[in-house]
Design an enzyme around this catalytic site. Sequence first.
Site: not given
Length: 142
Positions: A49-53
């Site tokens: 979680t926290g990744c755009q990808s």
Amino acid sequence: MTIAEKEQEVIDEFSMFDDWMDKYSYLIELGKELPLIDEKYKTNQYLITGCQSRVWLHAELKDGKMYLTADSDAVITKGIISLLIRVLSGHTPAEILEAKLDFLEKIGLKEHLSPTRANGLSSMVKQIMLYARAFQIQLKQQ
């Protein structure tokens, strides 16, 4: 090879490039070389979680050492996670928790990432450290 030696190896490799477009190309190539993660780990449970990808990360403990596999649907992000795996996988949880990971700054990666990718990098590091903490606790209980 220690984590510090692996970090220095990455720094030396990136120092061969003057232009950040060349460094991005190299990062993409590194991502293509990332060993495939088992398809059973490409589920929401392993998404960072926290990744755009989308980045899937799996960690396992074998003989006291932590081994990481990952994949991403974005080429640069896949290169970034491949760097982290190259440096950290195969070390004890304690060694990983002590790693400063300052090679990310020394190669200039942090300053050349968009804010969303920089947040994603932080999330990847955080997740790896969470796995390392969990495995370290597991080792102490044995």
